[in-house]
Design a protein around this motif. Structure first.
Motif, PDB file in Angstrom:
ATOM      1  N   LEU A   1      47.109  30.178  31.171  1.00  0.00           N
ATOM      2  CA  LEU A   1      47.392  29.119  32.005  1.00  0.00           C
ATOM      3  C   LEU A   1      49.212  28.935  32.088  1.00  0.00           C
ATOM      4  O   LEU A   1      49.841  29.694  31.481  1.00  0.00           O
ATOM      5  N   ASP A   2      49.263  28.298  33.374  1.00  0.00           N
ATOM      6  CA  ASP A   2      50.534  27.809  33.682  1.00  0.00           C
ATOM      7  C   ASP A   2      50.982  26.773  32.737  1.00  0.00           C
ATOM      8  O   ASP A   2      50.554  25.623  33.020  1.00  0.00           O
ATOM      9  N   ILE A   3      51.897  26.886  31.818  1.00  0.00           N
ATOM     10  CA  ILE A   3      52.481  25.699  31.068  1.00  0.00           C
ATOM     11  C   ILE A   3      54.015  25.386  31.236  1.00  0.00           C
ATOM     12  O   ILE A   3      54.623  25.068  30.328  1.00  0.00           O
ATOM     13  N   GLY A   4      54.494  25.926  32.353  1.00  0.00           N
ATOM     14  CA  GLY A   4      55.933  25.641  32.835  1.00  0.00           C
ATOM     15  C   GLY A   4      56.688  26.902  32.855  1.00  0.00           C
ATOM     16  O   GLY A   4      57.970  26.627  33.128  1.00  0.00           O
ATOM     17  N   LYS A   5      56.123  27.943  32.612  1.00  0.00           N
ATOM     18  CA  LYS A   5      57.274  29.078  32.544  1.00  0.00           C
ATOM     19  C   LYS A   5      57.537  29.288  34.030  1.00  0.00           C
ATOM     20  O   LYS A   5      57.131  29.387  35.134  1.00  0.00           O
ATOM     21  N   SER A   6      59.056  29.539  34.009  1.00  0.00           N
ATOM     22  CA  SER A   6      59.744  29.544  35.231  1.00  0.00           C
ATOM     23  C   SER A   6      59.515  31.050  35.946  1.00  0.00           C
ATOM     24  O   SER A   6      59.261  32.062  35.181  1.00  0.00           O
ATOM     25  N   VAL A   7      59.329  31.204  37.172  1.00  0.00           N
ATOM     26  CA  VAL A   7      59.104  32.388  37.975  1.00  0.00           C
ATOM     27  C   VAL A   7      60.467  33.187  37.541  1.00  0.00           C
ATOM     28  O   VAL A   7      61.548  32.784  37.594  1.00  0.00           O
TER      29      VAL A   7
ATOM     30  N   VAL B   1      51.883  31.509  35.671  1.00  0.00           N
ATOM     31  CA  VAL B   1      51.209  31.544  34.419  1.00  0.00           C
ATOM     32  C   VAL B   1      52.100  32.475  33.379  1.00  0.00           C
ATOM     33  O   VAL B   1      52.864  33.251  33.766  1.00  0.00           O
ATOM     34  N   GLY B   2      52.075  32.219  32.195  1.00  0.00           N
ATOM     35  CA  GLY B   2      52.668  32.985  31.094  1.00  0.00           C
ATOM     36  C   GLY B   2      53.307  31.933  30.196  1.00  0.00           C
ATOM     37  O   GLY B   2      52.966  30.986  29.832  1.00  0.00           O
ATOM     38  N   ALA B   3      53.990  32.865  29.175  1.00  0.00           N
ATOM     39  CA  ALA B   3      54.547  32.241  27.832  1.00  0.00           C
ATOM     40  C   ALA B   3      55.912  31.302  28.253  1.00  0.00           C
ATOM     41  O   ALA B   3      56.674  31.865  28.910  1.00  0.00           O
ATOM     42  N   VAL B   4      56.110  30.311  27.522  1.00  0.00           N
ATOM     43  CA  VAL B   4      57.195  29.701  27.147  1.00  0.00           C
ATOM     44  C   VAL B   4      57.952  29.709  26.167  1.00  0.00           C
ATOM     45  O   VAL B   4      57.217  30.078  25.145  1.00  0.00           O
TER      46      VAL B   4
ATOM     47  N   GLY C   1      64.751  23.704  10.487  1.00  0.00           N
ATOM     48  CA  GLY C   1      63.573  24.020  10.751  1.00  0.00           C
ATOM     49  C   GLY C   1      62.682  23.193  11.780  1.00  0.00           C
ATOM     50  O   GLY C   1      61.528  23.288  11.937  1.00  0.00           O
ATOM     51  N   PHE C   2      63.878  22.262  12.372  1.00  0.00           N
ATOM     52  CA  PHE C   2      62.958  21.336  13.440  1.00  0.00           C
ATOM     53  C   PHE C   2      62.949  21.857  14.756  1.00  0.00           C
ATOM     54  O   PHE C   2      63.926  22.858  15.223  1.00  0.00           O
ATOM     55  N   LEU C   3      62.068  21.557  15.746  1.00  0.00           N
ATOM     56  CA  LEU C   3      62.096  21.999  16.871  1.00  0.00           C
ATOM     57  C   LEU C   3      63.333  21.685  17.605  1.00  0.00           C
ATOM     58  O   LEU C   3      63.410  20.532  17.545  1.00  0.00           O
ATOM     59  N   ASP C   4      63.796  22.363  18.365  1.00  0.00           N
ATOM     60  CA  ASP C   4      65.124  21.886  19.319  1.00  0.00           C
ATOM     61  C   ASP C   4      65.177  22.225  20.570  1.00  0.00           C
ATOM     62  O   ASP C   4      66.290  22.172  21.187  1.00  0.00           O
ATOM     63  N   SER C   5      64.435  23.289  20.855  1.00  0.00           N
ATOM     64  CA  SER C   5      64.301  23.636  22.553  1.00  0.00           C
ATOM     65  C   SER C   5      62.987  23.898  22.869  1.00  0.00           C
ATOM     66  O   SER C   5      62.045  24.640  22.043  1.00  0.00           O
ATOM     67  N   VAL C   6      62.589  23.467  24.334  1.00  0.00           N
ATOM     68  CA  VAL C   6      61.214  23.709  24.724  1.00  0.00           C
ATOM     69  C   VAL C   6      61.419  24.220  26.004  1.00  0.00           C
ATOM     70  O   VAL C   6      62.115  23.498  26.933  1.00  0.00           O
ATOM     71  N   ASN C   7      60.954  25.529  26.364  1.00  0.00           N
ATOM     72  CA  ASN C   7      61.083  25.996  27.760  1.00  0.00           C
ATOM     73  C   ASN C   7      62.624  25.982  28.174  1.00  0.00           C
ATOM     74  O   ASN C   7      62.844  25.807  29.369  1.00  0.00           O
ATOM     75  N   GLY C   8      63.493  26.333  27.400  1.00  0.00           N
ATOM     76  CA  GLY C   8      64.775  26.422  27.791  1.00  0.00           C
ATOM     77  C   GLY C   8      65.701  25.365  27.813  1.00  0.00           C
ATOM     78  O   GLY C   8      66.892  25.215  28.202  1.00  0.00           O
ATOM     79  N   THR C   9      64.827  23.978  27.564  1.00  0.00           N
ATOM     80  CA  THR C   9      65.772  22.774  27.589  1.00  0.00           C
ATOM     81  C   THR C   9      65.834  22.238  25.776  1.00  0.00           C
ATOM     82  O   THR C   9      64.897  22.400  25.235  1.00  0.00           O
ATOM     83  N   SER C  10      67.097  22.415  25.679  1.00  0.00           N
ATOM     84  CA  SER C  10      67.592  22.028  24.441  1.00  0.00           C
ATOM     85  C   SER C  10      67.755  20.339  24.153  1.00  0.00           C
ATOM     86  O   SER C  10      68.133  19.589  25.036  1.00  0.00           O
ATOM     87  N   PHE C  11      67.553  20.132  22.794  1.00  0.00           N
ATOM     88  CA  PHE C  11      67.639  18.718  22.675  1.00  0.00           C
ATOM     89  C   PHE C  11      67.916  18.521  21.076  1.00  0.00           C
ATOM     90  O   PHE C  11      67.855  19.580  20.394  1.00  0.00           O
ATOM     91  N   VAL C  12      68.385  17.396  20.654  1.00  0.00           N
ATOM     92  CA  VAL C  12      68.623  17.140  19.004  1.00  0.00           C
ATOM     93  C   VAL C  12      67.366  17.373  18.396  1.00  0.00           C
ATOM     94  O   VAL C  12      66.331  16.923  18.578  1.00  0.00           O
TER      95      VAL C  12
ATOM     96  N   ALA D   1      60.767  15.822  22.035  1.00  0.00           N
ATOM     97  CA  ALA D   1      60.791  16.924  22.761  1.00  0.00           C
ATOM     98  C   ALA D   1      60.363  16.576  24.218  1.00  0.00           C
ATOM     99  O   ALA D   1      59.579  15.858  24.349  1.00  0.00           O
ATOM    100  N   PRO D   2      60.915  17.184  25.069  1.00  0.00           N
ATOM    101  CA  PRO D   2      60.602  17.305  26.685  1.00  0.00           C
ATOM    102  C   PRO D   2      59.201  17.779  26.642  1.00  0.00           C
ATOM    103  O   PRO D   2      58.647  18.851  26.058  1.00  0.00           O
ATOM    104  N   ALA D   3      58.496  17.554  27.486  1.00  0.00           N
ATOM    105  CA  ALA D   3      56.973  17.500  27.563  1.00  0.00           C
ATOM    106  C   ALA D   3      56.902  18.596  28.528  1.00  0.00           C
ATOM    107  O   ALA D   3      57.739  18.990  29.395  1.00  0.00           O
ATOM    108  N   LEU D   4      55.962  19.449  28.140  1.00  0.00           N
ATOM    109  CA  LEU D   4      55.470  20.793  29.054  1.00  0.00           C
ATOM    110  C   LEU D   4      54.292  20.102  29.900  1.00  0.00           C
ATOM    111  O   LEU D   4      53.438  19.293  29.603  1.00  0.00           O
ATOM    112  N   THR D   5      54.421  20.940  31.029  1.00  0.00           N
ATOM    113  CA  THR D   5      53.167  20.473  32.115  1.00  0.00           C
ATOM    114  C   THR D   5      52.440  21.734  31.828  1.00  0.00           C
ATOM    115  O   THR D   5      52.471  22.836  32.451  1.00  0.00           O
TER     116      THR D   5
END
Length: 645
Positions: A434-440, A458-461, A470-481, A486-490
């Motif tokens: 599936l396409d979950i937001g991986k940039s071309v 389609v591809g991996a993010v 150990g806390f999640l701090d980035s999703v698909n190249g977007t960093s956060f505290v 977390a920023p949502a993936l589409t």
């Protein structure tokens, strides 16, 4: 003699009292019934002249009021959700459909053939309808208007998990294969629904990045121009790349370590013939292929190899002509004059444990022979990244020959960007990627340096976890505290029935702790079609329909009526009352607002008649009737005596 009339009023009053008490007793089991009591007043006849004289005999008794007792009866619980009871003040409002409005505390309701909630006499229960946004509509007949719940495609998924930090990514098999569990670190599956209500699944595979860097190389003759990730990079006749082109490439493709981009002359070929190679950061190891084209726009398939992300420092060894001292990472090693390389190697080997203890970043210290030249190799642990000048090897003493000479060709900078980095893949029903937001990828159609304008494919993010917490701090190249939302993936393409459906995937609270890999929470908002299985009521009056798919829907709110003077209500039969001028108009509000009581479902308010009290009242009424009868008997005897004079 006025006494006859007086006695007759007493008989009438006592008879009324018997009627009221008998009615109370008769309705002791009537749901919602309110008992009454007879109230009396004395009668005095007065004339205009002499009015107010204390010597005027009474003229008897009259019934001044049959007062109602609106005290609540006991509540009896039932198994029928349409049985309603009021806990506190208020009345149900009923409408007969022809303009007649009555009020009751008897809540034994049922559904008619049209889905309306009606009393046992067929009158409609009144309440507020609700619009699509839950806002109250004007008063109306309450009805169960929804007989089924249509399917709803999944639009939101909340998923949080813990990936075991103790898992060793170097043990993963390569290349990654969705059907080979040994090639990914963790996997979990979430149930979803499409727009027709069909159940599907989305499987998420997480692949931890390994401590390696990918090396891409292509054969080329310089001068030349290569298009790397959509950027033309020019190489002059000596193989030196354009600094301006490197700068553009660095801003375009964040995966490439442009400092490693270089031309290497092939020693066995003509001048200017060799290979151009570069490395990608270990964060992006095995992330995807690199687009490389020649000056004519023809794709060039590069060779791809790997090297460890560990930093290495290499030095050549020679024999000293005087006593000297080597200092390796703060550990001093005395080297006697004339020592052979083998002897120096033995001395260093003896100190290896001490060097590693003093320098936690050091993985190994070895002496190797390459083509007759002895070399000291210091290898550092990958997780320490770029050591830089944080570790040194120095020589002191009277030696006139340098013992250690830096071997630049064998020196690599460390790279720990892989730490806490995972590639996440998503598969519809375990098969379709599936396409979950991986940039071309850079260089392909749809790519933009501005990530907000880049199309997805389609591809991996990438998911990033803070290696320290150990806390999640980035999703698909977007960093956060770390630890924040977390920023949502589409997620696209997960609805086979509707290609336009998009799902927001929220991974907030996901972690990478050294404990078992588990799903901490998982929810989604889709559901299949459901049929009505029941109706219930909340304490605040909401009428809630329940469906077989587990969904609920608020259909309306029961209205409670209160009065300024409820004692002024007029009984109208069937345990109902009508409003009068004395009671005032009904004030309608939802339950549990203001002074209104709350609503109880599957419960009925019983009669408030106290049989013990009524039986005593019955005895008193009987005694009063007998006493007034005795008054008539006595007056009759007196009259007979007068007639006999």
């Amino acid at each position: 003699m006025a006494g006859f009339s007086t006695a007759i009023t007493g008989l009438k009053a006592a008879s009324t009292d018997l009627d009221v008490t008998g009615n109370n007793i008769a309705n002791s089991s009537t749901v919602g019934f309110k008992s009454s009591r007879t109230e009396f007043g004395d009668v005095y006849a007065s004339a205009i002249v002499g009015a107010g004289s204390s010597n005027v005999a009474g003229s008897g008794v009259t019934v001044t009021d049959i007062a109602q007792n609106f005290e609540a009866g006991t509540t009896e619980f039932t198994s029928n959700n349409l049985d309603l009871a009021i806990n506190g003040a208020g009345f149900f409002q009923l409408d007969d459909g022809q303009g007649g409005v009555t009020y009751t505390r008897a809540g034994a309701f049922e559904l008619d053939k049209d889905g309306y909630i009606v009393s046992k006499t067929g009158k409609y229960l009144q309440g507020y309808g609700l619009d699509d946004k839950g806002n109250r509509l004007p008063l109306q007949n309450l009805a169960v208007t929804e007989k089924e719940s249509p399917p709803n495609a999944t639009g939101n998924i909340d998923l949080s998990f813990n990936i075991n930090d103790a898992e060793d990514p170097t043990l993963l098999t390569t290349p990654y294969d969705k059907d080979v569990p040994a090639s990914f670190t963790y996997s979990t599956t979430v149930r979803t629904f499409d727009s027709l209500g069909n159940e599907n699944t989305i499987k998420y595979n997480m692949v931890e990045q390994r401590p390696v860097r990918d090396i891409y190389a292509v054969n080329v003759s310089v001068p030349a121009t290569l298009n790397i990730s959509g950027v033309d990079v020019s190489f002059d006749a000596s193989g030196t790349p354009s600094a301006a082109d490197l700068s553009t490439l660095q801003n375009t493709d964040k995966r490439i370590d442009t400092s490693t981009l270089a031309f290497t002359q092939d020693a066995t070929a003509a001048a200017g013939t060799g290979s151009v190679s570069f490395e990608t950061y270990s964060q992006y190891s095995s992330y995807g292929d690199m687009l490389i084209q020649d000056s004519g726009g023809v794709d060039i398939v590069p060779t791809k190899t790997e090297r460890d992300a560990n930093e290495n420092k290499a030095y050549t060894l020679g024999s000293p002509d005087a006593d000297t001292e080597l200092n390796i990472g703060g550990v001093a090693i005395s080297i006697p004059s004339g020592s052979t390389v083998n002897e120096i190697s033995a001395l260093i080997t003896d100190k290896q444990a001490e060097i590693k203890d003093r320098n936690p970043s050091v993985e190994s210290v070895t002496v190797v022979e390459e083509g007759g030249t002895f070399q000291l190799d210091v290898r550092f642990k990958a997780e320490y990244g770029d050591i830089g000048t944080g570790f040194s090897v120095a020589e002191t003493g009277a030696s006139t020959i340098a013992v250690l000479t830096a071997n630049a060709d064998d020196t690599y900078d460390g790279d720990n960007s892989y730490r806490g980095q995972y590639q996440m893949y998503a598969y519809l029903n375990g098969t379709e990627l599936l396409d979950i937001g991986k940039s071309v990828d850079p260089g392909e159609t749809g790519f933009s340096v501005d990530s907000s304008n880049t199309l997805s494919e389609v591809g991996a993010v990438m998911l990033g976890f803070d290696p320290s917490t150990g806390f999640l701090d980035s999703v698909n190249g977007t960093s956060f505290v770390a630890g924040a939302t977390a920023p949502a993936l589409t997620v696209k393409g997960a609805d086979p029935a509707n290609a336009d459906t998009e799902i927001d995937l929220d991974l907030t609270d996901s972690t990478q702790f050294a404990s078992a890999s588990i799903v901490k929470s998982s929810s989604q908002d889709g559901y299949t079609k459901g049929d009505l299985i029941g109706v219930s009521f909340a304490e605040t009056g909401e009428m809630v329909a329940s469906f077989s798919n587990g969904e609920t829907q608020n259909l309306g709110v029961v209205a409670f009526a209160t009065f300024e003077n409820q004692s002024g209500l007029q009984p109208s039969g069937d345990t109902e009352w009508t409003a009068t001028l004395s009671s005032g108009g009904a004030l309608l509000n939802p339950p549990s607002t203001g002074l209104n009581g709350s609503l109880r479902s599957a419960a009925l308010e019983q009669s408030n008649v106290d049989l013990s009290t009524e039986l005593v009242a019955l005895i008193e009424a009987q005694r009063n009737f007998q006493a007034n009868s005795k008054t008539l008997e006595t007056l009759n005897t007196v009259t007979q005596a007068i007639l006999q004079i």
